[in-house]
Write a protein that holds these residues in place. Structure first.
Motif, PDB file in Angstrom:
ATOM      1  N   ALA A 105      -5.542   2.528   0.410  1.00  0.00           N
ATOM      2  CA  ALA A 105      -6.814   2.404   1.123  1.00  0.00           C
ATOM      3  C   ALA A 105      -7.515   3.741   1.046  1.00  0.00           C
ATOM      4  N   CYS A 106      -8.785   3.722   0.620  1.00  0.00           N
ATOM      5  CA  CYS A 106      -9.507   4.979   0.460  1.00  0.00           C
ATOM      6  C   CYS A 106     -11.005   4.709   0.454  1.00  0.00           C
ATOM      7  N   GLY A 107     -11.781   5.584   1.102  1.00  0.00           N
ATOM      8  CA  GLY A 107     -13.240   5.420   1.149  1.00  0.00           C
ATOM      9  C   GLY A 107     -13.961   6.336   0.180  1.00  0.00           C
ATOM     10  N   LEU A 149       0.841  -1.205   0.000  1.00  0.00           N
ATOM     11  CA  LEU A 149       0.000   0.000   0.000  1.00  0.00           C
ATOM     12  C   LEU A 149       0.873   1.252   0.000  1.00  0.00           C
ATOM     13  N   ARG A 150       0.422   2.278  -0.767  1.00  0.00           N
ATOM     14  CA  ARG A 150       1.196   3.523  -0.829  1.00  0.00           C
ATOM     15  C   ARG A 150       1.203   4.213   0.533  1.00  0.00           C
ATOM     16  N   LYS A 151       0.098   4.040   1.277  1.00  0.00           N
ATOM     17  CA  LYS A 151      -0.044   4.764   2.544  1.00  0.00           C
ATOM     18  C   LYS A 151      -0.565   3.789   3.598  1.00  0.00           C
ATOM     19  N   GLU A 152      -0.061   3.889   4.810  1.00  0.00           N
ATOM     20  CA  GLU A 152      -0.557   3.051   5.900  1.00  0.00           C
ATOM     21  C   GLU A 152      -2.038   3.334   6.116  1.00  0.00           C
ATOM     22  N   PRO A 153      -2.877   2.296   6.155  1.00  0.00           N
ATOM     23  CA  PRO A 153      -4.303   2.554   6.377  1.00  0.00           C
ATOM     24  C   PRO A 153      -4.542   3.119   7.777  1.00  0.00           C
ATOM     25  N   ALA A 154      -5.498   4.057   7.867  1.00  0.00           N
ATOM     26  CA  ALA A 154      -5.740   4.739   9.142  1.00  0.00           C
ATOM     27  C   ALA A 154      -6.727   3.971  10.009  1.00  0.00           C
ATOM     28  N   GLU A 196      -8.876   0.114  11.219  1.00  0.00           N
ATOM     29  CA  GLU A 196      -8.814  -1.342  11.407  1.00  0.00           C
ATOM     30  C   GLU A 196      -9.979  -1.997  10.682  1.00  0.00           C
ATOM     31  N   GLY A 197     -10.063  -3.321  10.754  1.00  0.00           N
ATOM     32  CA  GLY A 197     -11.200  -4.052  10.183  1.00  0.00           C
ATOM     33  C   GLY A 197     -11.092  -4.157   8.669  1.00  0.00           C
ATOM     34  N   THR A 198     -12.258  -4.269   8.032  1.00  0.00           N
ATOM     35  CA  THR A 198     -12.265  -4.397   6.576  1.00  0.00           C
ATOM     36  C   THR A 198     -11.802  -3.097   5.932  1.00  0.00           C
ATOM     37  N   LEU A 199     -10.887  -3.242   4.978  1.00  0.00           N
ATOM     38  CA  LEU A 199     -10.364  -2.057   4.300  1.00  0.00           C
ATOM     39  C   LEU A 199     -10.821  -2.039   2.854  1.00  0.00           C
ATOM     40  N   ARG A 200     -11.099  -0.830   2.377  1.00  0.00           N
ATOM     41  CA  ARG A 200     -11.468  -0.665   0.971  1.00  0.00           C
ATOM     42  C   ARG A 200     -10.235  -0.144   0.258  1.00  0.00           C
ATOM     43  N   LEU A 201      -9.807  -0.906  -0.747  1.00  0.00           N
ATOM     44  CA  LEU A 201      -8.613  -0.498  -1.482  1.00  0.00           C
ATOM     45  C   LEU A 201      -8.979  -0.018  -2.879  1.00  0.00           C
TER      46      LEU A 201
END
Ligand SMILES: [Zn+2]
Length: 426
Positions: A219-221, A197-202, A204-209
């Protein structure tokens, strides 16, 4: 918890839902829906706006391309369409702020303002490409992203040269023109830990990539276009140093065209005025600045010479009294406050005098000064004049300057003469 349609289907612009809660949010009517395509402000992307229609009224029009049909706000159970003014994320729910209240339990058909949303999708996907380009080419990471109504910015960790910015801009456009797929994937945080990932996800749980094929994974919403070609073009419109790094301003899609148009208009205007080619503008402006500087210097020399001449004339036309200091009160045409000061200073350096010079233009500027040893408090005289005739200014006993004296010049001059004569005859 609202089911968010845009997570899996960012191109959904119309949907059916039911009102699970109708309430007042900070003084405005609001509603929760069981499902929504409205995007609430988050991750640098602004909220969606749009309409809620009565269900059934707009429901049968389903396919993309028929949006206008629904947009005409047919009369439904609400009387007419309700505006969705703002969309906010509150505790896992999407709060729709409305123009008028809805009824709890009502079935509604939501329609988002697609022009606004598509613009956001272009800017947001463009941001992924630009951030990835800076990261891949120069290992310069994006620390924050903001999308405004006119401009979008990313803040990069380190400083950059314009050459580097141009290279990243070129790289982002190359990916746009290759029309690569932009895929949405869902993974657990454990799975995410193994991915580049380009950036550490902020979170927890299910992540949308969001995956731009073979170029970027983050990871981004937010909402993104499904293929990079839909971004159209990306231009960097400005860059500045910011908190030890660089703030890069950019525009995608129609915004890029608007940025070009505004530059074109400004350039065309300047080119007409200066009679040069667009690429010759910087040199032409440089030349003009140098000329202006020379002219200013010349003007200053002439002003000095003229001031000395004017001082001699004023001394010559004054009556030299019986040993006491000379009092000179005059109004002079076409001299600015600096010129008046130069003349007055010349006079008091050559003869023992108290001098007050005014501009003839109203409201009047004034300079008051005196030779060393002459018992006049220039600033006190100015204070007395301001008290009587208005204006402002200040200074010291040997020199005071003011402006904005707004009264008959003859009256001001008479009062000044009286004040100076009284002081010098002590
Ligand atoms: Zn995104």
């Amino acid at each position: 918890m609202t089911s968010r349609i845009y997570y899996t289907d960012p191109y959904c612009r119309r949907f059916e839902a039911s009102v699970t809660r109708a309430f007042v949010h900070e003084g405005r009517p609001a509603a929760l829906l069981d499902r929504t395509a409205f995007y609430p402000t988050s991750g640098g992307q602004p909220f969606d706006t749009g309409k809620l229609h009565g269900a059934g009224e707009a429901g049968e029009a389903g396919e993309a391309g028929e949006v206008g049909e629904v947009g005409r706000a047919r009369r439904g159970p609400f009387g007419s369409a309700i505006e969705v003014i703002e969309t906010i994320d509150v505790d896992d729910d999407v709060v729709h702020i409305l123009s008028t209240p809805v009824t709890e339990g009502a079935l509604v058909s939501g329609e988002i303002d697609w022009t606004r949303r598509f613009d956001h999708m272009q800017q947001h996907t463009g941001q992924h490409l630009l951030s990835a380009a800076f990261d891949r080419l120069f290992e310069n990471r994006t620390v924050s992203f903001h999308m405004g109504s006119d401009a979008s910015t990313i803040d990069l960790q380190r400083e950059l040269s314009w050459d580097q910015i141009a290279r990243a801009e070129g790289e982002a456009n190359r990916i746009i023109w290759e029309n690569r797929e932009v895929a949405i994937r869902f993974v657990t945080s454990d799975q995410a830990a193994t991915l580049p990932l380009r950036k550490e996800p902020a979170r927890e749980g299910t992540l949308r990539l969001i995956e731009v094929h073979d170029f970027d994974l983050s990871a981004c919403g937010g909402t993104h276009v499904s293929r990079t070609g839909a971004i159209g073009a990306l231009v960097v419109t400005a860059a500045e140093r910011f908190k030890g790094g660089t703030r890069v301003t950019f525009a995608c899609g129609a915004r890029a065209i608007r940025a070009f148009q505004s530059l074109r208009d400004a350039t065309a205007g300047s080119v007409r005025l200066l009679s040069v080619l667009p690429r010759e503008l910087p040199a032409a402006i440089e030349r003009m600045q140098a000329e202006t500087k020379d002219l200013r210097r010349t003007l200053k020399r002439f002003q000095e010479a003229l001031a000395s001449h004017e001082a001699a004339r004023l001394i010559g036309t004054s009556d030299v009294g019986s040993g006491a200091a000379l009092v000179i009160v005059e109004a002079l045409e076409s001299w600015d406050p600096n010129g008046l000061k130069a003349i007055a200073t010349h006079i008091v350096a050559q003869v023992n005098a108290a001098v007050a010079l005014f501009s003839t233009e109203s409201p009047h500027a004034v300079v008051i000064t005196r030779s060393p040893g002459v018992p006049v408090d220039s600033s006190a005289v100015l204070g007395a004049l301001i008290e009587r005739f208005g204006g402002r200014g200040g200074g010291k006993a040997d020199l005071a300057q003011g402006g904005g004296l707004n009264s008959d010049l003859a009256a001001i001059a008479a009062a000044t003469r009286q004040l100076l004569q009284r002081a010098t005859s002590k």
